[in-house]
Scaffold this motif. Structure first.
Motif, PDB file in Angstrom:
ATOM      1  N   LEU A   1       0.818  -1.216   0.000  1.00 18.18           N
ATOM      2  CA  LEU A   1       0.000   0.000   0.000  1.00 18.18           C
ATOM      3  C   LEU A   1       0.851   1.265   0.000  1.00 18.18           C
ATOM      4  CD1 LEU A   1      -2.850  -0.987   2.497  1.00 18.18           C
ATOM      5  CD2 LEU A   1      -2.884  -1.002  -0.007  1.00 18.18           C
ATOM      6  N   SER A   2       2.128   1.137   0.344  1.00  9.32           N
ATOM      7  CA  SER A   2       2.989   2.316   0.381  1.00  9.32           C
ATOM      8  C   SER A   2       3.779   2.505  -0.909  1.00  9.32           C
ATOM      9  CB  SER A   2       3.963   2.222   1.563  1.00  9.32           C
ATOM     10  OG  SER A   2       4.894   1.167   1.374  1.00  9.32           O
ATOM     11  N   ARG A   3       3.693   1.561  -1.837  1.00 10.15           N
ATOM     12  CA  ARG A   3       4.412   1.696  -3.098  1.00 10.15           C
ATOM     13  C   ARG A   3       3.820   2.822  -3.947  1.00 10.15           C
ATOM     14  NH1 ARG A   3       7.913  -2.325  -5.031  1.00 10.15           N
ATOM     15  NH2 ARG A   3       7.912  -4.292  -3.870  1.00 10.15           N
TER      16      ARG A   3
ATOM     17  N   ASN B   1       8.839   1.111 -27.093  1.00  9.83           N
ATOM     18  CA  ASN B   1       8.313   2.434 -26.752  1.00  9.83           C
ATOM     19  C   ASN B   1       6.929   2.682 -27.345  1.00  9.83           C
ATOM     20  OD1 ASN B   1      10.442   3.306 -25.166  1.00  9.83           O
ATOM     21  ND2 ASN B   1      11.528   4.292 -26.865  1.00  9.83           N
ATOM     22  N   SER B   2       6.674   2.152 -28.543  1.00  8.18           N
ATOM     23  CA  SER B   2       5.414   2.465 -29.222  1.00  8.18           C
ATOM     24  C   SER B   2       4.313   1.446 -28.940  1.00  8.18           C
ATOM     25  CB  SER B   2       5.652   2.543 -30.739  1.00  8.18           C
ATOM     26  OG  SER B   2       6.192   1.321 -31.225  1.00  8.18           O
ATOM     27  N   ILE B   3       4.640   0.154 -28.931  1.00  6.87           N
ATOM     28  CA  ILE B   3       3.615  -0.891 -28.837  1.00  6.87           C
ATOM     29  C   ILE B   3       3.542  -1.523 -27.445  1.00  6.87           C
ATOM     30  CG2 ILE B   3       2.712  -2.970 -29.950  1.00  6.87           C
ATOM     31  CD1 ILE B   3       3.008  -0.557 -31.775  1.00  6.87           C
ATOM     32  N   LEU B   4       4.657  -1.524 -26.695  1.00  8.37           N
ATOM     33  CA  LEU B   4       4.710  -2.191 -25.385  1.00  8.37           C
ATOM     34  C   LEU B   4       5.279  -1.239 -24.347  1.00  8.37           C
ATOM     35  CD1 LEU B   4       6.304  -5.468 -26.796  1.00  8.37           C
ATOM     36  CD2 LEU B   4       3.923  -5.225 -26.089  1.00  8.37           C
ATOM     37  N   ALA B   5       4.670  -0.065 -24.231  1.00  5.14           N
ATOM     38  CA  ALA B   5       5.217   0.982 -23.372  1.00  5.14           C
ATOM     39  C   ALA B   5       5.494   0.475 -21.954  1.00  5.14           C
ATOM     40  CB  ALA B   5       4.253   2.161 -23.324  1.00  5.14           C
ATOM     41  N   VAL B   6       6.678   0.819 -21.446  1.00  6.61           N
ATOM     42  CA  VAL B   6       7.126   0.384 -20.118  1.00  6.61           C
ATOM     43  C   VAL B   6       7.057   1.559 -19.161  1.00  6.61           C
ATOM     44  CG1 VAL B   6       9.086  -0.520 -18.803  1.00  6.61           C
ATOM     45  CG2 VAL B   6       8.624  -1.374 -21.111  1.00  6.61           C
ATOM     46  N   GLY B   7       6.558   1.315 -17.942  1.00 12.27           N
ATOM     47  CA  GLY B   7       6.485   2.351 -16.931  1.00 12.27           C
ATOM     48  C   GLY B   7       7.658   2.286 -15.974  1.00 12.27           C
ATOM     49  N   ARG B   8       8.027   3.429 -15.415  1.00 13.15           N
ATOM     50  CA  ARG B   8       9.117   3.471 -14.443  1.00 13.15           C
ATOM     51  C   ARG B   8       8.676   2.741 -13.169  1.00 13.15           C
ATOM     52  NH1 ARG B   8      13.552   6.459 -14.824  1.00 13.15           N
ATOM     53  NH2 ARG B   8      12.647   7.868 -16.391  1.00 13.15           N
ATOM     54  N   GLY B   9       9.389   1.675 -12.831  1.00 16.07           N
ATOM     55  CA  GLY B   9       9.025   0.840 -11.690  1.00 16.07           C
ATOM     56  C   GLY B   9       8.344  -0.459 -12.079  1.00 16.07           C
ATOM     57  N   GLN B  10       8.214  -0.717 -13.381  1.00 18.06           N
ATOM     58  CA  GLN B  10       7.557  -1.934 -13.869  1.00 18.06           C
ATOM     59  C   GLN B  10       8.531  -3.113 -13.860  1.00 18.06           C
ATOM     60  OE1 GLN B  10       5.676  -1.343 -17.642  1.00 18.06           O
ATOM     61  NE2 GLN B  10       4.857  -3.408 -17.790  1.00 18.06           N
ATOM     62  N   ARG B  11       8.004  -4.337 -13.705  1.00 15.23           N
ATOM     63  CA  ARG B  11       8.807  -5.563 -13.816  1.00 15.23           C
ATOM     64  C   ARG B  11       8.354  -6.315 -15.063  1.00 15.23           C
ATOM     65  NH1 ARG B  11       7.510  -6.096  -8.218  1.00 15.23           N
ATOM     66  NH2 ARG B  11       5.419  -6.331  -9.040  1.00 15.23           N
ATOM     67  N   MET B  12       9.254  -6.447 -16.034  1.00 13.50           N
ATOM     68  CA  MET B  12       8.921  -7.073 -17.318  1.00 13.50           C
ATOM     69  C   MET B  12       9.728  -8.345 -17.514  1.00 13.50           C
ATOM     70  SD  MET B  12       6.640  -5.433 -19.279  1.00 13.50           S
ATOM     71  CE  MET B  12       7.049  -5.546 -21.019  1.00 13.50           C
ATOM     72  N   GLY B  13       9.142  -9.314 -18.192  1.00 13.66           N
ATOM     73  CA  GLY B  13       9.844 -10.534 -18.553  1.00 13.66           C
ATOM     74  C   GLY B  13      10.214 -10.518 -20.019  1.00 13.66           C
TER      75      GLY B  13
ATOM     76  N   GLY C   1      10.660  -2.676  -8.305  1.00  7.10           N
ATOM     77  CA  GLY C   1       9.486  -1.811  -8.377  1.00  7.10           C
ATOM     78  C   GLY C   1       9.744  -0.465  -7.728  1.00  7.10           C
ATOM     79  N   ASN C   2       8.680   0.302  -7.551  1.00  2.95           N
ATOM     80  CA  ASN C   2       8.778   1.634  -6.946  1.00  2.95           C
ATOM     81  C   ASN C   2       8.884   1.545  -5.436  1.00  2.95           C
ATOM     82  OD1 ASN C   2       8.667   3.083  -9.337  1.00  2.95           O
ATOM     83  ND2 ASN C   2       6.439   3.236  -9.323  1.00  2.95           N
ATOM     84  N   ALA C   3       9.563   2.536  -4.862  1.00  2.39           N
ATOM     85  CA  ALA C   3       9.582   2.678  -3.410  1.00  2.39           C
ATOM     86  C   ALA C   3       8.364   3.508  -3.009  1.00  2.39           C
ATOM     87  CB  ALA C   3      10.880   3.338  -2.970  1.00  2.39           C
ATOM     88  N   ASP C   4       8.360   4.010  -1.770  1.00  3.57           N
ATOM     89  CA  ASP C   4       7.235   4.836  -1.338  1.00  3.57           C
ATOM     90  C   ASP C   4       7.332   6.211  -1.988  1.00  3.57           C
ATOM     91  OD1 ASP C   4       9.392   5.839  -0.029  1.00  3.57           O
ATOM     92  OD2 ASP C   4       8.698   5.357   1.983  1.00  3.57           O
TER      93      ASP C   4
ATOM     94  N   ILE D   1      12.929   0.928  -9.188  1.00  3.38           N
ATOM     95  CA  ILE D   1      13.672  -0.129  -9.883  1.00  3.38           C
ATOM     96  C   ILE D   1      12.783  -0.642 -11.006  1.00  3.38           C
ATOM     97  CG2 ILE D   1      14.776  -2.386  -9.744  1.00  3.38           C
ATOM     98  CD1 ILE D   1      15.208  -1.932  -6.778  1.00  3.38           C
ATOM     99  N   THR D   2      13.168  -0.348 -12.242  1.00  5.54           N
ATOM    100  CA  THR D   2      12.497  -0.940 -13.394  1.00  5.54           C
ATOM    101  C   THR D   2      13.309  -2.171 -13.776  1.00  5.54           C
ATOM    102  OG1 THR D   2      11.840   1.261 -14.133  1.00  5.54           O
ATOM    103  CG2 THR D   2      11.644  -0.542 -15.715  1.00  5.54           C
ATOM    104  N   ALA D   3      12.688  -3.328 -13.776  1.00  4.73           N
ATOM    105  CA  ALA D   3      13.425  -4.581 -13.936  1.00  4.73           C
ATOM    106  C   ALA D   3      12.996  -5.335 -15.186  1.00  4.73           C
ATOM    107  CB  ALA D   3      13.229  -5.462 -12.700  1.00  4.73           C
ATOM    108  N   PHE D   4      13.990  -5.877 -15.888  1.00  2.00           N
ATOM    109  CA  PHE D   4      13.758  -6.791 -17.002  1.00  2.00           C
ATOM    110  C   PHE D   4      14.427  -8.117 -16.662  1.00  2.00           C
ATOM    111  CE2 PHE D   4      13.036  -2.781 -19.071  1.00  2.00           C
ATOM    112  CZ  PHE D   4      12.080  -3.044 -20.047  1.00  2.00           C
ATOM    113  N   TYR D   5      13.630  -9.178 -16.632  1.00  2.00           N
ATOM    114  CA  TYR D   5      14.140 -10.517 -16.329  1.00  2.00           C
ATOM    115  C   TYR D   5      14.019 -11.382 -17.586  1.00  2.00           C
ATOM    116  CZ  TYR D   5      13.337  -9.025 -11.489  1.00  2.00           C
ATOM    117  OH  TYR D   5      13.335  -8.336 -10.292  1.00  2.00           O
ATOM    118  N   THR D   6      15.126 -11.944 -18.038  1.00  2.00           N
ATOM    119  CA  THR D   6      15.020 -12.860 -19.166  1.00  2.00           C
ATOM    120  C   THR D   6      14.575 -14.230 -18.654  1.00  2.00           C
ATOM    121  OG1 THR D   6      17.322 -13.631 -19.075  1.00  2.00           O
ATOM    122  CG2 THR D   6      16.871 -11.670 -20.372  1.00  2.00           C
ATOM    123  N   VAL D   7      13.722 -14.869 -19.424  1.00  2.00           N
ATOM    124  CA  VAL D   7      13.191 -16.195 -19.087  1.00  2.00           C
ATOM    125  C   VAL D   7      13.445 -17.106 -20.280  1.00  2.00           C
ATOM    126  CG1 VAL D   7      11.151 -17.520 -18.417  1.00  2.00           C
ATOM    127  CG2 VAL D   7      11.412 -15.154 -17.632  1.00  2.00           C
TER     128      VAL D   7
END
Length: 449
Positions: free
Chosen positions: A143-145, A160-172, A306-309, A315-321
């Motif tokens: 709740l504090s994020r 940037n155009s089709i899969l816009a990423v937000g600051r603090g997002q975690r993407m695979g 992710g985002n802090a309070d 932390i915007t994170a990209f994890y390869t799978v």
């Protein structure tokens, strides 16, 4: 060989600072002895040590081998070594160190390449850091994020155009072997608008570490980056620690108010290292050889990003799978999709046709795009997806000449736009395209400007 009396005095001197640091009375730290070794699992009897704490094992020649407590059963304590285990034999002394794993953090890490234990791999001297944090991190109240409301420019036009990423997002980043995931990670490392870049190379080929630092990242990119490398030949515990250390370093910079880009290659190797540890201590396998604890560790690691309070960093994170056999329903891939905020799928078919980055926009999605993009951006992205999918659905008919032009105006439009769409979705690895340029070029493609 060191005489017994001297070994005892050496042990007492070594143990004092650990006991003081851990606030543990000296007499409560009880040493034991090594009783059994199966694979990489060590069994000790007679010692008392908590899960996650460290022990030193003394060989007969006086060499000290560090290990971590990963389990226990009755009077037995299960240990996993952090280094080579040559020289071990029955009844070697096991000495609890009275501390858990800590990570050295600070701005002195920028521009450095470290191993999973936090030791320098480069030739730039000792680390100039004073702070230490736990490898396991501290949970953040959900709740504090801070909500994800700001787009992040990653410099890749298709994203940037089709899969816009937000600051603090975690993407695979879902991909099989050899379809260009490392190149795409390198592009985002160089082009993303972030204060600090933390790269965790976990369980990959050792050759890729030097290539990533010298060829992909470069001297200029390294100045704002920290690289943690635990290649495939490291013990499983060190591969796990490499992922935890990269996350802890990213958390430290986030707590200093910085916007951090965390790239981890790969989440699958992290899970496989945990599988090796769990199976070695007799945890039963559940899904395709993966014990249940592995699926509990994945969200624990990912949720640290992710985002802090409010007022803090991100932390915007990209994890390869890695998808085994290009199967996107692989157990780890399926579990990762459930805990991440979106996924980018790389297609082997596109890669084999020379299309890079080989992003399959039909199979990819960003779950926060509707929160960070305006109505015009969303409209443009939907229109391109419609044209792309319409062509793919009728691809077989078109390729064999069964489709007659004029039969369906929508398909005619998709065929006419096909070459321009393919060019739009491709990008040279040395070229950066920001969000404004991406949307402008998309409008030109769709004849809306």
């Amino acid at each position: 060989m060191i005489p017994t009396a001297n070994r005892s005095s050496i042990w007492l001197e070594r143990l004092k600072p650990y006991a003081e640091r851990a606030d543990t009375p000296h007499e409560l730290i009880v040493e034991g002895k090594l009783s059994r070794m199966v694979g990489l699992t060590l069994e000790a009897i007679g010692c008392r040590a908590a899960i996650g704490s460290r022990c030193e094992i003394e060989t007969k020649s006086g060499r000290m081998i560090e290990a971590e407590v990963v389990g226990f059963s009755g009077s037995k304590v299960f240990l996993m070594p952090t280094a080579e285990v040559y020289g071990l034999e029955p009844d070697c002394r096991v000495i609890p160190m009275g501390k858990n794993s800590l990570a050295k953090v600070g701005f002195g890490l920028l521009g450095r390449v470290l191993d999973g234990a936090g030791n320098p791999l480069d030739d730039k001297g000792t680390l100039k850091t004073t702070a230490q944090v736990s490898l396991t991190g501290k949970p953040i109240n959900p709740l504090s994020r801070k909500p994800i409301r700001e787009p992040l420019d990653v410099g890749v036009r298709a994203i940037n155009s089709i899969l816009a990423v937000g600051r603090g997002q975690r993407m695979g980043l879902f991909a099989g072997t050899g379809v260009g995931k490392s190149i795409l990670l390198g592009m985002m490392t160089k082009f993303t608008n972030a204060d600090i870049v933390v790269v965790g190379l976990v369980g990959e080929r050792g050759r890729e570490v030097n290539e990533f630092v010298l060829k992909i990242l470069g001297e200029e990119g390294l100045k704002r980056a920290v690289i943690i490398a635990s290649p495939a030949d490291c013990p499983p515990l060190m591969r796990v620690h490499g992922a935890l250390l990269a996350t802890s370093v990213a958390e430290y910079f986030r707590d200093q108010g910085k916007d951090v880009l965390l790239l981890m290659d790969s989440l699958t190797r992290f899970a496989q290292a945990h599988r090796e540890i769990a199976l070695a201590i007799d945890e039963p396998p559940a899904t395709k050889g993966y014990p249940p604890s592995v699926f509990a560790k994945l969200p624990h690691l990912v949720e640290r990003a992710g985002n802090a309070d409010e007022g803090g960093g991100s932390i915007t994170a990209f994890y390869t799978v890695l998808t085994e056999g290009d199967d996107n329903n692989d157990p780890i891939a399926d579990a990762a999709r459930g805990v991440l905020d979106g996924h980018i799928v790389l297609s082997r078919e596109l890669a084999e046709s020379g299309h890079f980055p080989a992003i399959d926009i039909e199979a990819s999605i960003s779950r926060v795009m509707t929160d960070i993009s305006d109505a015009n951006h969303l409209k443009l992205a939907r229109e391109l997806r419609r044209l792309y999918s319409l062509y793919q659905q009728n691809k077989d008919l078109i390729s064999v000449g069964a489709y007659q032009p004029g039969s369906d105006p929508r398909i005619d439009q998709a065929i006419a736009k096909r070459p321009a769409i393919v060019d739009f979705l491709q990008q040279d690895m040395d070229v950066s395209v920001n969000i404004e340029q991406s949307l402008y070029q998309l409008e030109l493609l769709l004849n809306l400007r």
